[in-house]
Design a protein around this motif. Sequence first.
Motif, PDB file in Angstrom:
ATOM      1  N   LYS A 194       0.835  -1.215   0.000  1.00  0.00           N
ATOM      2  CA  LYS A 194       0.000   0.000   0.000  1.00  0.00           C
ATOM      3  C   LYS A 194       0.868   1.263   0.000  1.00  0.00           C
ATOM      4  O   LYS A 194       0.525   2.253  -0.646  1.00  0.00           O
ATOM      5  CB  LYS A 194      -0.953  -0.021   1.206  1.00  0.00           C
ATOM      6  N   GLN A 195       1.994   1.206   0.700  1.00  0.00           N
ATOM      7  CA  GLN A 195       2.908   2.359   0.680  1.00  0.00           C
ATOM      8  C   GLN A 195       3.524   2.559  -0.694  1.00  0.00           C
ATOM      9  O   GLN A 195       3.695   3.678  -1.158  1.00  0.00           O
ATOM     10  CB  GLN A 195       4.001   2.173   1.734  1.00  0.00           C
TER      11      GLN A 195
ATOM     12  N   LYS B  76       0.830   4.060  -2.832  1.00  0.00           N
ATOM     13  CA  LYS B  76       0.631   5.459  -2.453  1.00  0.00           C
ATOM     14  C   LYS B  76       1.751   6.339  -2.991  1.00  0.00           C
ATOM     15  O   LYS B  76       1.534   7.515  -3.305  1.00  0.00           O
ATOM     16  CB  LYS B  76       0.553   5.571  -0.926  1.00  0.00           C
TER      17      LYS B  76
END
Length: 539
Positions: A281-282, A285
């Motif tokens: 997810k990082q 993002k």
Amino acid sequence: MWIRFENGSFDFGDFDCYEKDDISCWWKGIFFIPGYKAGKDSVAELVRRYKREEKLDFINFMGSFNFVIKEKEDFIIFTDNGISSCFFYDKEKISDSMLDIVKDNNGLEFNDKNICQYLVYNKIFFEETYLKGVFYTNSSKYYIVKEGRLHEKCKDIGTLNDIGYGISTEEFSEYICKALPEVKKTISLTGGFDSRYVLSLFLNRCQIAASVSGGDSVDNGKHPDFVVSKKVAEIASIDYTQVKVSKPIIDEEYIRKAFLERGGYFNTLNDANFRLNEYLKQRRKAGFKCLMTGDSGVFHKSDDWYQYFPFYNCKHFSLKRVYNNFILGIKRKLPIDDRLWELNKDIEKKLVLWIEKQRQEINTKNLDWLNWYLLRAASYAPLYNGQKHIICSYPPLLEYRFVVYSYNLPRKSRAFSKSMKEYITKINPAVAKIPTATGVTTSSQVKYLIPDTWFSFFNLFKSALRLFGRKVFRKNILTKNIISWSCEKEIRSLELSDKAIDFAKEKKWISSECRDEQIPYDMLCKLLEIYLLKEYAQN
């Protein structure tokens, strides 16, 4: 994404789309044809060839993807030729998500034999799932939805023995760099050999970033994966990020979210994935569209051949040894009901019969064949499929034509990663000479030959010790975890876990006399996933 067979209704959700005349294409992931950019350029070329030749050129479809073509009222459905994608289907519907299959299935039934497989082998073989009547697609086949039914067809891409389909490392590097120059991508760069090999496919030719993830306190950042990958990135002059993941706050909301974001099926709940989910997810993002990994370097070197060292061309092949060491893995006494153990005897016989029928000419080719067509096909397809719900993921070392090439290499080229070392050294000698986490360099230069040989023998000895540990102590030994935390205590304390255990006892998967603390942590996580899927289907 889903297609219903009876009426041809569909929803392609977050799939990309390309339309030309009476043909519509939807795809998810990395799709490319050699010589063309990934995505719409390659899809447009697919349509041109299909309209001209009236057939699909499957052998030249590369990447890691799910793909659907709609022509008039019919659908053609397929995945990459590797083993990193799949669709799920039952008698009514096909989807890239198990959640779509079960959400309106009022008659959800579990397959007890396959529940046992999942708990014992950590995978389910032969394109089956732990749900009755639900299957996943085979990467060597394609599927047609026509007149309200799903039809299975052969792609005609041959087998690993078809050396003519293979592409060399140099060819593959050319194709992949031509395909992905505009895709913002990152490689999960560890301290090992395989991810460095993948990195070398791009160095000097195509921009790529690197990153590594681990627990926030593991060795204060001194874990070999952190130390080695940083050195490699610095010398290669590429962007590099260390992602340190803190232990999550475990409650029922977190567990349900982790279950859903990986598509609700196959190893969705465990400490490794809790760490990976945050890492993925990082990266998403941060704007990355694709995560590259070094998974499955075993198809390009000799690491899995340790039990046959140095007789890599031997015709002898022990079915019992292969079953015990490679399929069963860690032997341990699980609190599984006797009824399930009886059902599992049939799958044992089926697996041994499959190995015997698929016997190849030499022992090491047998192991590669077993890995490709049985073991990793049963785990990587659903596992990567779940990961793609978070970020597009592509393991280049699973590219089918690249694996065909390595499968047919002389054994001396695979032994001690000889051909891999030669390529990495050719691309960047300074990167090649950095020792991996095991102490071996990835260099083919003569001056590193003696120390690397010593470390290689030492690592062979460690592999044998790990095998001994699995057989005697029933656990993995001599391994250093990338995370220093565990969520076991918190997960065991959840009321949701109690419900999952009660449900398993009600279904007679585990003994009614079994105490909760006797259930291994990894087994509990699987029971929790199964219970949540049942709960999802009902609600």
